[in-house]
Design a protein around this motif. Sequence first.
Motif, PDB file in Angstrom:
ATOM      1  N   TYR A   1      63.621  28.977  36.039  1.00 47.39           N
ATOM      2  CA  TYR A   1      63.927  29.387  34.716  1.00 47.39           C
ATOM      3  C   TYR A   1      62.739  30.391  34.506  1.00 47.39           C
ATOM      4  CZ  TYR A   1      66.873  25.424  34.075  1.00 47.39           C
ATOM      5  OH  TYR A   1      67.747  24.555  34.012  1.00 47.39           O
TER       6      TYR A   1
ATOM      7  N   ASN B   1      62.088  41.236  26.519  1.00 44.15           N
ATOM      8  CA  ASN B   1      63.199  40.320  25.842  1.00 44.15           C
ATOM      9  C   ASN B   1      62.676  39.215  25.075  1.00 44.15           C
ATOM     10  OD1 ASN B   1      65.404  41.685  26.811  1.00 44.15           O
ATOM     11  ND2 ASN B   1      65.500  40.701  28.754  1.00 44.15           N
TER      12      ASN B   1
ATOM     13  N   GLY C   1      60.575  37.192  25.565  1.00 43.27           N
ATOM     14  CA  GLY C   1      60.311  36.027  26.281  1.00 43.27           C
ATOM     15  C   GLY C   1      61.419  35.475  27.053  1.00 43.27           C
ATOM     16  N   GLY C   2      62.441  36.020  27.122  1.00 32.93           N
ATOM     17  CA  GLY C   2      63.427  35.419  27.947  1.00 32.93           C
ATOM     18  C   GLY C   2      64.916  36.412  28.103  1.00 32.93           C
ATOM     19  N   PRO C   3      65.515  36.417  28.929  1.00 31.65           N
ATOM     20  CA  PRO C   3      65.536  35.738  30.347  1.00 31.65           C
ATOM     21  C   PRO C   3      64.137  36.165  31.196  1.00 31.65           C
ATOM     22  CG  PRO C   3      67.310  37.002  30.424  1.00 31.65           C
ATOM     23  CD  PRO C   3      66.635  37.196  29.048  1.00 31.65           C
ATOM     24  N   LEU C   4      63.484  35.393  31.878  1.00 28.37           N
ATOM     25  CA  LEU C   4      62.681  35.563  32.763  1.00 28.37           C
ATOM     26  C   LEU C   4      62.855  35.012  34.059  1.00 28.37           C
ATOM     27  CD1 LEU C   4      59.612  34.208  30.658  1.00 28.37           C
ATOM     28  CD2 LEU C   4      60.216  36.547  30.735  1.00 28.37           C
TER      29      LEU C   4
ATOM     30  N   GLU D   1      68.157  31.851  37.155  1.00 27.12           N
ATOM     31  CA  GLU D   1      68.137  33.114  36.569  1.00 27.12           C
ATOM     32  C   GLU D   1      68.277  34.383  37.671  1.00 27.12           C
ATOM     33  OE1 GLU D   1      66.789  33.571  33.290  1.00 27.12           O
ATOM     34  OE2 GLU D   1      67.053  31.178  33.468  1.00 27.12           O
TER      35      GLU D   1
ATOM     36  N   MET E   1      68.429  37.988  37.257  1.00 27.49           N
ATOM     37  CA  MET E   1      67.003  38.600  36.955  1.00 27.49           C
ATOM     38  C   MET E   1      66.535  38.457  38.362  1.00 27.49           C
ATOM     39  SD  MET E   1      67.512  38.651  33.954  1.00 27.49           S
ATOM     40  CE  MET E   1      65.825  39.610  33.545  1.00 27.49           C
TER      41      MET E   1
ATOM     42  N   LEU F   1      65.089  44.853  21.062  1.00 30.78           N
ATOM     43  CA  LEU F   1      65.180  43.554  21.729  1.00 30.78           C
ATOM     44  C   LEU F   1      64.356  43.583  23.039  1.00 30.78           C
ATOM     45  CD1 LEU F   1      66.531  40.619  22.137  1.00 30.78           C
ATOM     46  CD2 LEU F   1      68.370  41.887  23.515  1.00 30.78           C
ATOM     47  N   CYS F   2      64.590  44.609  23.746  1.00 38.15           N
ATOM     48  CA  CYS F   2      64.030  44.465  25.129  1.00 38.15           C
ATOM     49  C   CYS F   2      62.569  44.357  25.050  1.00 38.15           C
ATOM     50  CB  CYS F   2      64.463  45.937  26.070  1.00 38.15           C
ATOM     51  SG  CYS F   2      66.235  45.704  26.406  1.00 38.15           S
TER      52      CYS F   2
ATOM     53  N   PRO G   1      56.812  38.149  22.953  1.00 30.94           N
ATOM     54  CA  PRO G   1      56.997  36.888  22.145  1.00 30.94           C
ATOM     55  C   PRO G   1      55.820  36.727  21.487  1.00 30.94           C
ATOM     56  CG  PRO G   1      56.978  36.513  24.632  1.00 30.94           C
ATOM     57  CD  PRO G   1      57.040  37.884  24.453  1.00 30.94           C
TER      58      PRO G   1
ATOM     59  N   GLY H   1      72.916  32.774  37.087  1.00 28.06           N
ATOM     60  CA  GLY H   1      72.226  32.721  35.928  1.00 28.06           C
ATOM     61  C   GLY H   1      71.741  34.424  35.546  1.00 28.06           C
ATOM     62  N   PRO H   2      71.104  34.492  34.290  1.00 29.55           N
ATOM     63  CA  PRO H   2      70.630  33.426  33.386  1.00 29.55           C
ATOM     64  C   PRO H   2      71.649  32.833  32.555  1.00 29.55           C
ATOM     65  CG  PRO H   2      70.175  35.627  32.632  1.00 29.55           C
ATOM     66  CD  PRO H   2      70.694  35.620  33.903  1.00 29.55           C
TER      67      PRO H   2
ATOM     68  N   TYR I   1      58.398  30.376  26.681  1.00 31.31           N
ATOM     69  CA  TYR I   1      58.419  30.805  25.219  1.00 31.31           C
ATOM     70  C   TYR I   1      59.696  30.366  24.405  1.00 31.31           C
ATOM     71  CZ  TYR I   1      55.417  33.791  27.771  1.00 31.31           C
ATOM     72  OH  TYR I   1      54.188  34.281  28.759  1.00 31.31           O
TER      73      TYR I   1
ATOM     74  N   GLY J   1      62.883  30.652  24.958  1.00 34.26           N
ATOM     75  CA  GLY J   1      64.105  30.357  25.482  1.00 34.26           C
ATOM     76  C   GLY J   1      64.885  32.000  25.923  1.00 34.26           C
ATOM     77  N   ASN J   2      65.963  31.919  26.630  1.00 31.18           N
ATOM     78  CA  ASN J   2      66.653  33.312  26.872  1.00 31.18           C
ATOM     79  C   ASN J   2      67.284  34.026  25.772  1.00 31.18           C
ATOM     80  OD1 ASN J   2      65.508  32.832  29.540  1.00 31.18           O
ATOM     81  ND2 ASN J   2      67.835  32.049  30.203  1.00 31.18           N
ATOM     82  N   ILE J   3      66.484  34.666  25.018  1.00 29.78           N
ATOM     83  CA  ILE J   3      66.912  35.212  23.748  1.00 29.78           C
ATOM     84  C   ILE J   3      67.754  36.383  24.068  1.00 29.78           C
ATOM     85  CG2 ILE J   3      65.951  36.408  21.634  1.00 29.78           C
ATOM     86  CD1 ILE J   3      65.075  33.429  21.909  1.00 29.78           C
TER      87      ILE J   3
END
Lengths: 461, 461, 512, 512
Positions: free
Chosen positions: B139, B280, B282-285, B343, B346, D100-101, D105, D285-286, D331, D333-335
């Motif tokens: 993740y 983003n 902090g996510g997705p990473l 992921e 990614m 957004l991009c 965080p 994923g994600p 952080y 999560g997958n925002i």
Amino acid sequence: MSNFSHPYIANSEQDKKEMLAELGLNSIDELYSDIPDSIRFKGKLELPHFQSEFEVKEHIEKLLSKNVSTRECRSFLGGGLLDVYIPAAQDELLRRTEFYSAYTPYQPETSQGTLHTLFEYQSMICELLAMDTANCSMYDWATALGEAALMTARINKKGNKFLYTAATAPNRKEVLKNYVSGAKLEIIEIPYDKETGKMDKEKAIELMGEGVVGIYFENPNYFGVIEDEIEEVIKVAKEKKIVVVAGVDTSSLGIMEAPGNYGADIAIGDAQSIGAGPLNYGGPLAGVFAMKFDKKWTRQMPGRIVGITLTPKKGKWAFTNTLQTREQHIKRFRATSNICTNEALMAMSTAFHLALLGPQGLKETGESMYYNAHYLKEELEKIGVKTVFNSEFFNTFLVDLKIPKDKKEEFTKFMLERKIFAGIPFSLDGETYDYLITTSYLLKKKDLDDYVKAIEEWRNE
Amino acid sequence: MSNFSHPYIANSEQDKKEMLAELGLNSIDELYSDIPDSIRFKGKLELPHFQSEFEVKEHIEKLLSKNVSTRECRSFLGGGLLDVYIPAAQDELLRRTEFYSAYTPYQPETSQGTLHTLFEYQSMICELLAMDTANCSMYDWATALGEAALMTARINKKGNKFLYTAATAPNRKEVLKNYVSGAKLEIIEIPYDKETGKMDKEKAIELMGEGVVGIYFENPNYFGVIEDEIEEVIKVAKEKKIVVVAGVDTSSLGIMEAPGNYGADIAIGDAQSIGAGPLNYGGPLAGVFAMKFDKKWTRQMPGRIVGITLTPKKGKWAFTNTLQTREQHIKRFRATSNICTNEALMAMSTAFHLALLGPQGLKETGESMYYNAHYLKEELEKIGVKTVFNSEFFNTFLVDLKIPKDKKEEFTKFMLERKIFAGIPFSLDGETYDYLITTSYLLKKKDLDDYVKAIEEWRNE
Amino acid sequence: MTYKQATYDEPLIFELGKPGRRGHLPPKTDVPPREITIPSNMKRKEPPQLPEIHEGEVVRHYLHLSQMNYCVDTGIYPLGSCTMKYNPKINEALARNEKLCYIHPYQPEETVQGILELIYNLQKILSELAGLPYCTLQPAAGAAGEYLGLNLIRAYHHDRGDYDRIDIITPDSSHGTNPASTVMNGFNIIEIESNKDGQVDLEALKAVVSEKTAGFMITNPNTLGIFESQIEEISKIIHDAGGLLYYDGANFNAIVGMIRPGEMGFDVLHFNLHKTFSTPHGGGGPGSGAVCCSERLSPYLPVPIVEFDKANNRYFLNYDIPKTVGKIHGYYGNIAIALRGYAYICALGADGLIETSRQAVLNANYVMRKLEEIDGLVLKYNRELPRKHECVLDATPLKHEIGVGAMDIAKMLISRGYHAPTVLFPLIVHEALMIEPTENENKESLDRYIQVFKEEIAKAKENPQYAHDAPYNTAVGRVDDAWATRNLILSWKMIKELEKKGQWPPQWPEDH
Amino acid sequence: MTYKQATYDEPLIFELGKPGRRGHLPPKTDVPPREITIPSNMKRKEPPQLPEIHEGEVVRHYLHLSQMNYCVDTGIYPLGSCTMKYNPKINEALARNEKLCYIHPYQPEETVQGILELIYNLQKILSELAGLPYCTLQPAAGAAGEYLGLNLIRAYHHDRGDYDRIDIITPDSSHGTNPASTVMNGFNIIEIESNKDGQVDLEALKAVVSEKTAGFMITNPNTLGIFESQIEEISKIIHDAGGLLYYDGANFNAIVGMIRPGEMGFDVLHFNLHKTFSTPHGGGGPGSGAVCCSERLSPYLPVPIVEFDKANNRYFLNYDIPKTVGKIHGYYGNIAIALRGYAYICALGADGLIETSRQAVLNANYVMRKLEEIDGLVLKYNRELPRKHECVLDATPLKHEIGVGAMDIAKMLISRGYHAPTVLFPLIVHEALMIEPTENENKESLDRYIQVFKEEIAKAKENPQYAHDAPYNTAVGRVDDAWATRNLILSWKMIKELEKKGQWPPQWPEDH
Ligand SMILES: Cc1ncc(COP(=O)(O)O)c(C=O)c1O
Ligand SMILES: Cc1ncc(COP(=O)(O)O)c(C=O)c1O
């Protein structure tokens, strides 16, 4: 230029060396040895250059940031273009490199994607306009008009007069004038009725004399007025074998009649208003060109046409460019038009848009525009502002503002401060400006109310 | 719900009727007849709803407009994430629906695109880290750390202690703590040297006693300090068969040594810094997880792995998910990890990015960051602001600001007014904040100078 | 080696829908509905028969079609005269900027200063490259540029009271649009034969030049890829006769930054931004055919021209051109395309553009020398001369020998997953294979292409029928162009009518 | 009928490059270069062997690969348990928003009010759907949600001093992640057999429940597509024993708006936004595995939780959760994925979401009843029961009869250009074909799929070898999974080493 390396250039220095060696050359310069020294450019070019993609992006975004878009400022501008919404699915399809980075499908077997989509575009256009055949785009409505005029002269060899109504958009008139100049086609303007804004039908019939090859009108016309009294004109044209060319606002066709159903032989317009693309400051657009099927006439059409054909596998039909012998790459100076590169991608984009919109979506967008325009008109009337013409309209009308010439800039600013693009100024008397107002389906009641409020404020100032 | 029609739903009312008829049903309700009435929800859901795609877009864009991005405000924030630039070509590839709307490649024959790309990702990660094998993502870095700790315990069955340095990012520590709780793994912190900010190597060696299964350090560590004195620690670990896990800033690897070359058995990190994707929030990473090849160990790896295999056609090898018998869908509670959805996109995105960047690009971005950070450090020193640790660093350092707790918010605002995200506050003494500053390759000299100027102003206030 | 183009049995989209399905919910006003009072003769009675499909199926349909389409990102696309170079992705991204997409051409000037500045910059850049001080982006494509250029030439002569200049001279190697534009513009066309070097025959030129000469149109390098080295002499002959010189800049990718036509006496030139400056071809368009011209033609430029008002530090649309030829596009041209070209230039700069040309030329010559070796292909016209960005091989010997011509070769190449060259053009080479690799191919790509060329011709020599039956791995086999022209099925509407008559789907002829 | 997946002989990207080529010019600082004083033991000596390719070739390489990949926009993708629904394109467009991009965080809260509001809204929405008042988006996927849920359960028991509750009970029909998460979390797993209706056997459940019971995990509808109708009884049994109830919401697409697990006594639930709420699967994923929980579990939620400070009209990240279980993601999560789910919900609203579920269920039952008719396939467990969003057919009879099992059927289906169902899962059905069409298929699409299913099984019956040799029209033929595991070639680095040893490319075994 040693060790020049760039993402847009495939070969490295190493490759260059190897290739030159194989060619028995020392330098690429030798491949230019046939160019006389006297004409070589020896100066230094003054061109912009940025070191990275990021900087190019920053530069252009900074430039564009100085614009104010119709997403920031409510737009009442139309005049042949419409502030449309491009669905995300449409843009995703447009971003398929298989579509956008292909050339004209000269090798149909490996280009069925383009051909199939263009055939669907042609077909959808025919459904919309009630026509049988369409080409797969002209540059825009204006050049489609020029081409249509020329085509009427090719069909009707015995004349050189082309009629068009005064209620044609000024920019299209300009292009028409230019396009017919070479063919020595005389263009004659049919006046409009000062009360209704419609074509003066008596005058039109009168003008349809000797040597007239075609007649053109727009519907709704440039003033937004619906041309609902043209039956007789068309009847006379048919009798005299004058080709009837109708220019239509394609976005109206969810609620307005198709030109093929009221007698047009050729129908033109711009597919931008049905979602070929966003405004793009006026281009690229996609000129619509469609006609009733007549084998002989079809061979006089300008532009590229996709047809169906057979493949070696029984039952498996496919698509190919057809009637290419009308085109410049084969017929050279005998071609029906000089057009080569057209607006194919915009045509494909139109197919994507219409496929997503469907008949219901087309109807709904048409209705929204209709409701908006009629609500706005009534609200303006409530504050004592009338329309110039007292006729039925779709989404556009000319509002009787009579802004004096020297006040025009002030008015523009005044409206801009209220985040409104006020409409297209149009002068009937040469002294004052009325405004041509178009209401897209993106406008909401509040935007219309704000418009009325702004006009009221302006008048009270 | 009659006549409900929506672009996300394939069937029309008509279809529904036909299908129900074929099933001999009157209503879809009958398909829910097995659900006890007592548990049916009978209320009205309070959910947002917008009538058109355009309105959804407007709503979300309006929300997002309240954010201030690092494109508007110069960011000195890092801490494991990097403000990267995503080349347009990378995004175009990411927008290929064939990639993003596919599932895990359970049917390899029709999923070679995903598999091939993931294999390339694994391979590029191995090249970067000097490792032999990598999985196709965890993740994020933090969960990769948790998984790495668990894996060391699977390999070293005879222990339950896992060492990590105090200079590990706090958020990763938190996740580590959580991940090992189930496995009853004890985690023990190795302190860092207060002068250098490096791991206290004496202490580390001392802690590597009985029952220690693995040791983890970051390089550069959370303070940005380069851990250049770890040879002995690694040597001792090797002697004691303690698995060495290195967490690296992947963006440093164009100029910093690969962990595989200084003794790491397992290397982890986040591919975000090498362009897996933008910040983003902090996510997705994309958690990187790679290791030296050892058949037995590889079978203990968490996550999905793509390998090469044969097809019926001689000479035509292909890709497939391999070692699936480690995974939860086959091994259930005996799996090496619970991870299922990872992921992957990614990871593929990382492959696109690295393919575009190449070794030269990776070096250049590393150098830019290095130059920026070192210039900034020196300029800060010129105004009397020192770094907390006096060690070599890459693109990050902890600057000795000692902002009192009650001034922190004011300082943040002060810097924001100058369009600067000042860095990550970090308290060494519990009373004041120093700031962890990271300089991405997007920053220019002027941005750094502005930073220094701002600090100077702050101190003079 | 395996190649298969994706193949789906994809129906026409009209066959997919079902009443009631929705593909998109468009924005709707909140103004209350009202009766629609459009007069009944102008009210739509039957809704247009557009498909009714949900979003996912629309996407699937066109996704399938897209995969059945070769593009420059599939592989080499060496269509001569077409300059199928890579379309940088950043340009596509930039063209999605809302402040480009959603600006109306009639917005107040103060709200479009950004785009006007960009247009202005691009005009300046193109002028710099052409060596001609004036520029307009109005023509939507190259042919429109030619048309405009001819407008300017005519306006110039007419303005001087010179109404008799009605001849435009052009070599027989010229692109089809040149004569087509000429005649459409009301001029008389005179085509002169090329000499054995594939260049303009000066004697032939002198023979046709007269007081009726309005102008001369040339592409340089020409469609044989050969640089017209006597360009100065030509220029002199035409100018001496009182004519003007038109430069078809479609082949500019060979000479950017190295030759400036304005300096060789040319009066007007069009650029194809969709060739030289990387904007995508879109399966046929859109393009952008910017025109540059000299001082003496500038009074006739189309309205409006973007200019800069220094005093007020403001860009504006200048409509005040009293002698203007009018307009050749409804607005200002394909601005969103022009922006892409501008981005391309910004990314490469002068050095990069020059290097691009040089690489394009190196690639063309490399391919040419290798393909020349193939028995059955010859390089017509002086084979000693280096070519520029493209070369034209002639397959006539092969055709004579085994009956396999350029078109067959094309079909064999696409069987292998590589696009064919332009075939049967220019018309002065009978079995023409016109190859323009562009700088977007590297040595390996060219070597592969050459290899496939050789392999396929070898196969054809062994079995000519193999060539006639090609292509093989494409979505469909060789299509029957003649059938299409005879039957003219051009729309879904026509299909429905055939269906009613029981004539759809088509019957395969016995001998097919 | 013709279908061919695109096929290219695409090399590994490492074979494409050549020194000196550039694919991208990254941003560069204008700070002057300086000596790099990284200590030599930590300085890179050998640059990583990444490919060196120009942009156009990178794009070509991955374009080719993309076309060799089946996706939900290629056609039906009825992987049971995976909910492969259409990924609306507007969501992809919205996720490209720079605001957004490009937000970090750790930015000051006042600069991220927009995204915090969106997260807050989504938390509320998911709570509304779950019937559970608290929510976090931190888990990156479903399995992470399970892991967190189990964390919460443990924290709850421990907080009450109840350290002996170490058992988690789950039916044998549960998804593999359930037991895996359980054990990884330090619990003891107890799997109970399903009854003949494919549901939890209450007696078996009662038998294993004890004072050691920490909780119970269930998917409802379960992986057989069957709704666990005794859910209230189960809930009571577990609660009476002092355990907590976990709802695996991966199958929520069957029940949105119709059932709220919180109201049936569930304490914690995870959603798979990448299933129910249309976010793309990305080839693996994600995802985003939001977790909702009840009041009593809320003190243990991971930090931070997004909350709204009414007094200051401001959203904030609440780290002040004293009994928090900590973090399960670096952080929040997958925002960027969560945003897509939010957009989806906004587009459909309550009515739309409910209709979506109903259509998904109708489609699954339609397919099931049609496929059941095929000789050789049976519907295991109570065939009278309607299924929900998916159904599981068993090919065991066919396997016994002619040796053709679920995997062979899968390969025949992909030969035809349609994706296979999930095969060999759930493990309790031996030759499982687990089919979940989702609401993105219309009747025609289902009928086509059913037809192909029938045709292919008919072919297999005629010639079983045909089935074993499938697939045919895919980019490659049937791959040898066993060889992969035996040989473990996992990176380019390993290939290079094999090459050195003369063991690359691989030798085909004689009998292959
Ligand atoms: C030499 C030459 N001139 C003119 C043109 C016409 O340009 P366009 O297709 O943009 O109208 C072309 C393009 O095919 C060309 O190659
Ligand atoms: C029923 C069920 N539970 C849990 C999961 C695990 O979710 P994820 O793959 O997001 O970790 C899945 C996904 O495959 C599932 O189908």
